[in-house]
Design a protein around this motif. Structure first.
Motif, PDB file in Angstrom:
ATOM      1  N   ILE A 273       2.084  -7.372   7.490  1.00  0.00           N
ATOM      2  CA  ILE A 273       3.202  -7.043   6.617  1.00  0.00           C
ATOM      3  C   ILE A 273       2.679  -6.177   5.482  1.00  0.00           C
ATOM      4  O   ILE A 273       1.626  -6.461   4.913  1.00  0.00           O
ATOM      5  CB  ILE A 273       3.859  -8.311   6.032  1.00  0.00           C
ATOM      6  N   MET A 274       3.422  -5.113   5.177  1.00  0.00           N
ATOM      7  CA  MET A 274       3.095  -4.319   4.000  1.00  0.00           C
ATOM      8  C   MET A 274       4.354  -4.139   3.154  1.00  0.00           C
ATOM      9  O   MET A 274       5.402  -3.740   3.665  1.00  0.00           O
ATOM     10  CB  MET A 274       2.525  -2.949   4.357  1.00  0.00           C
ATOM     11  N   ILE A 275       4.241  -4.422   1.877  1.00  0.00           N
ATOM     12  CA  ILE A 275       5.293  -4.134   0.903  1.00  0.00           C
ATOM     13  C   ILE A 275       4.886  -2.855   0.194  1.00  0.00           C
ATOM     14  O   ILE A 275       3.847  -2.803  -0.468  1.00  0.00           O
ATOM     15  CB  ILE A 275       5.457  -5.281  -0.114  1.00  0.00           C
ATOM     16  N   LEU A 276       5.699  -1.816   0.345  1.00  0.00           N
ATOM     17  CA  LEU A 276       5.383  -0.501  -0.207  1.00  0.00           C
ATOM     18  C   LEU A 276       6.362  -0.201  -1.341  1.00  0.00           C
ATOM     19  O   LEU A 276       7.559   0.003  -1.098  1.00  0.00           O
ATOM     20  CB  LEU A 276       5.472   0.557   0.887  1.00  0.00           C
ATOM     21  N   ALA A 277       5.863  -0.207  -2.556  1.00  0.00           N
ATOM     22  CA  ALA A 277       6.690   0.033  -3.735  1.00  0.00           C
ATOM     23  C   ALA A 277       6.516   1.459  -4.223  1.00  0.00           C
ATOM     24  O   ALA A 277       5.548   2.136  -3.890  1.00  0.00           O
ATOM     25  CB  ALA A 277       6.319  -0.956  -4.843  1.00  0.00           C
ATOM     26  N   ALA A 278       7.485   1.914  -5.028  1.00  0.00           N
ATOM     27  CA  ALA A 278       7.431   3.242  -5.631  1.00  0.00           C
ATOM     28  C   ALA A 278       7.362   3.093  -7.144  1.00  0.00           C
ATOM     29  O   ALA A 278       8.183   2.395  -7.736  1.00  0.00           O
ATOM     30  CB  ALA A 278       8.646   4.064  -5.223  1.00  0.00           C
ATOM     31  N   GLU A 279       6.394   3.752  -7.751  1.00  0.00           N
ATOM     32  CA  GLU A 279       6.133   3.550  -9.179  1.00  0.00           C
ATOM     33  C   GLU A 279       7.337   3.878 -10.058  1.00  0.00           C
ATOM     34  O   GLU A 279       7.627   3.155 -11.021  1.00  0.00           O
ATOM     35  CB  GLU A 279       4.952   4.417  -9.616  1.00  0.00           C
ATOM     36  N   LYS A 280       8.077   4.934  -9.746  1.00  0.00           N
ATOM     37  CA  LYS A 280       9.195   5.376 -10.571  1.00  0.00           C
ATOM     38  C   LYS A 280      10.549   4.943 -10.014  1.00  0.00           C
ATOM     39  O   LYS A 280      11.583   5.507 -10.374  1.00  0.00           O
ATOM     40  CB  LYS A 280       9.156   6.898 -10.735  1.00  0.00           C
ATOM     41  N   ASP A 281      10.536   3.948  -9.153  1.00  0.00           N
ATOM     42  CA  ASP A 281      11.782   3.447  -8.562  1.00  0.00           C
ATOM     43  C   ASP A 281      12.612   2.753  -9.639  1.00  0.00           C
ATOM     44  O   ASP A 281      12.175   1.759 -10.224  1.00  0.00           O
ATOM     45  CB  ASP A 281      11.461   2.475  -7.424  1.00  0.00           C
ATOM     46  N   ARG A 282      13.806   3.262  -9.901  1.00  0.00           N
ATOM     47  CA  ARG A 282      14.669   2.674 -10.917  1.00  0.00           C
ATOM     48  C   ARG A 282      15.525   1.541 -10.370  1.00  0.00           C
ATOM     49  O   ARG A 282      16.215   0.860 -11.135  1.00  0.00           O
ATOM     50  CB  ARG A 282      15.557   3.751 -11.527  1.00  0.00           C
ATOM     51  N   LEU A 283      15.514   1.353  -9.047  1.00  0.00           N
ATOM     52  CA  LEU A 283      16.332   0.308  -8.426  1.00  0.00           C
ATOM     53  C   LEU A 283      15.491  -0.906  -8.049  1.00  0.00           C
ATOM     54  O   LEU A 283      15.768  -2.019  -8.475  1.00  0.00           O
ATOM     55  CB  LEU A 283      17.037   0.872  -7.185  1.00  0.00           C
ATOM     56  N   MET A 284      14.467  -0.695  -7.217  1.00  0.00           N
ATOM     57  CA  MET A 284      13.563  -1.762  -6.806  1.00  0.00           C
ATOM     58  C   MET A 284      12.289  -1.645  -7.640  1.00  0.00           C
ATOM     59  O   MET A 284      11.429  -0.811  -7.359  1.00  0.00           O
ATOM     60  CB  MET A 284      13.217  -1.662  -5.324  1.00  0.00           C
TER      61      MET A 284
ATOM     62  N   VAL B 240      -0.833 -10.009   3.827  1.00  0.00           N
ATOM     63  CA  VAL B 240       0.267  -9.188   3.312  1.00  0.00           C
ATOM     64  C   VAL B 240      -0.317  -8.121   2.388  1.00  0.00           C
ATOM     65  O   VAL B 240      -0.960  -8.445   1.390  1.00  0.00           O
ATOM     66  CB  VAL B 240       1.305 -10.034   2.564  1.00  0.00           C
ATOM     67  N   ARG B 241      -0.095  -6.885   2.718  1.00  0.00           N
ATOM     68  CA  ARG B 241      -0.605  -5.770   1.928  1.00  0.00           C
ATOM     69  C   ARG B 241       0.460  -5.313   0.934  1.00  0.00           C
ATOM     70  O   ARG B 241       1.635  -5.164   1.300  1.00  0.00           O
ATOM     71  CB  ARG B 241      -0.987  -4.624   2.873  1.00  0.00           C
ATOM     72  N   PHE B 242       0.055  -5.088  -0.295  1.00  0.00           N
ATOM     73  CA  PHE B 242       0.963  -4.574  -1.328  1.00  0.00           C
ATOM     74  C   PHE B 242       0.393  -3.264  -1.848  1.00  0.00           C
ATOM     75  O   PHE B 242      -0.743  -3.204  -2.298  1.00  0.00           O
ATOM     76  CB  PHE B 242       1.110  -5.578  -2.473  1.00  0.00           C
ATOM     77  N   ARG B 243       1.209  -2.205  -1.782  1.00  0.00           N
ATOM     78  CA  ARG B 243       0.776  -0.900  -2.232  1.00  0.00           C
ATOM     79  C   ARG B 243       1.885  -0.233  -3.055  1.00  0.00           C
ATOM     80  O   ARG B 243       3.069  -0.485  -2.837  1.00  0.00           O
ATOM     81  CB  ARG B 243       0.421   0.008  -1.046  1.00  0.00           C
ATOM     82  N   VAL B 244       1.468   0.613  -3.991  1.00  0.00           N
ATOM     83  CA  VAL B 244       2.398   1.346  -4.857  1.00  0.00           C
ATOM     84  C   VAL B 244       2.151   2.843  -4.680  1.00  0.00           C
ATOM     85  O   VAL B 244       1.003   3.301  -4.775  1.00  0.00           O
ATOM     86  CB  VAL B 244       2.223   0.953  -6.338  1.00  0.00           C
ATOM     87  N   VAL B 245       3.216   3.597  -4.436  1.00  0.00           N
ATOM     88  CA  VAL B 245       3.129   5.052  -4.351  1.00  0.00           C
ATOM     89  C   VAL B 245       3.343   5.614  -5.752  1.00  0.00           C
ATOM     90  O   VAL B 245       4.458   5.573  -6.289  1.00  0.00           O
ATOM     91  CB  VAL B 245       4.167   5.617  -3.369  1.00  0.00           C
TER      92      VAL B 245
END
Length: 338
Positions: free
Chosen positions: A256-267, A306-311
């Motif tokens: 499982i990987m949760i891929l987040a976005a640094e400037k995401d205003r929603l999530m 579980v991998r967590f990464r931020v773009v």
């Protein structure tokens, strides 16, 4: 530019780059658009797990073209992307039917149909990548036991614990949200009705307006209200059920990987990290029952598989933003270690 429409999207297919093709999957309700990306004909290595991409609200299969081209042509990974009903070139319900009577379960059934088609074609399980509300659907079908997958990537996805916080973020970002909705007669695309709103919700500040307009022209003309509302209140899924539907768990691998976005205003990053923590708990439950209680350090640096990464720098549509290659490389690295 003003984007509100009350009739279905004109059937004008977006052009596909070399290596990509368009397939239509028949269902009992109508045909679903499926874009496929094959590795180059010169590739002679082993056939790899295909990646199946699922778009979110207002999206369509074409939002994945950049990632699909990169993964298939550079890294030899077969890729597929589905357009749900009412999106892309898939069959279009009427405005009233789509907006007020299309449930998240109906859309989840479309996703299941697409995955089963690819499973039959590829003779193997897919790695499922879901974005935003499409990530919510991805979790729903696994929780329900509709399919098994070889891996799961939740890219700026609705969290497993529900999306109320996500829409609170949207309302805080757009103080005129409610008044504008009434002004637009409760049209579901009201929060994305012009270039400024689309850019603010979906992209980073440096995304050119011309590219935002090009993206918006391919958004669905109207969206299901019951899809986001059905994910808003209460827990979306039982993460233990989702984890059990992911095959191949073994030491030193992440499924499982949760891929987040640094400037995401929603999530927000905080919300995405919270989802990762929930899934780590679900994987630990699996370890206790299936891996003879092995400790988490047997699974490598990514605790509990579980991998967590931020773009960095990317907005909510990280696969279409200026930094899209960063997220694509994260997916490649995740796929390589499965």
């Amino acid at each position: 530019m003003f984007y509100l429409r009350w009739t279905k999207l004109a059937a004008e297919p977006c052009s596909l780059p070399s290596g990509l093709s368009r397939i239509f999957v028949d269902t009992e309700n109508g045909r679903l658009e499926l874009i496929a990306a094959e590795p180059p004909s010169s590739y002679v290595g082993p056939r790899r797990h295909p990646i199946f991409f699922q778009h979110g609200g207002m999206g369509q299969a074409g939002v994945w073209i950049e990632w699909m081209s990169y993964l298939s042509q550079v890294h030899n990974i077969p890729c597929y992307a589905l357009s749900l009903r009412g999106h892309g070139l898939s069959w279009y319900p009427s405005f009233i039917s789509m907006v007020w009577f299309t449930t998240k379960r109906a859309l989840a059934n479309d996703l299941v149909s697409g995955i089963k088609y690819v499973e039959g074609k590829e003779k193997t399980e897919v790695v499922l990548v879901g974005h935003s509300s499409g990530g919510g659907l991805s979790q729903i079908i696994l929780d329900a036991g509709d399919v098994n997958v070889a891996g799961l990537v939740l890219a700026a996805s609705i969290p497993c614990y529900g999306s109320l916080g996500v829409y609170m973020n949207w309302w805080k970002m757009d103080l005129w949200f409610t008044l504008r909705m009434w002004k637009h007669f409760l049209h579901p695309n009201s929060p994305l009705s012009n270039t400024y709103l689309v850019k603010r919700a979906f992209f980073c500040d440096t995304k050119p307006d011309s590219e935002v307009d090009a993206f918006a022209k391919n958004m669905s003309h109207y969206e299901s209200f019951l899809w986001p509302l059905g994910m808003m209140l209460g827990r979306l899924v039982d993460v233990r059920n989702v984890v059990r539907r992911i095959s191949g768990w073994k030491p030193r691998s992440c499924r499982i990987m949760i891929l987040a976005a640094e400037k995401d205003r929603l999530m927000s990053i905080k919300q995405m990290y919270g989802a990762a923590e929930h899934y780590r708990g679900g994987v630990m439950d699996l370890i206790k029952t299936k891996l003879d209680s092995q400790s988490s350090d047997h699974l490598g640096d990514d605790v509990s598989g579980v991998r967590f990464r931020v773009v960095g720098g990317a907005g909510h549509h990280l696969q279409n933003d200026v930094q899209w290659r960063v997220g694509a490389r994260e997916v490649v690295e995740f796929h390589e270690q499965l």
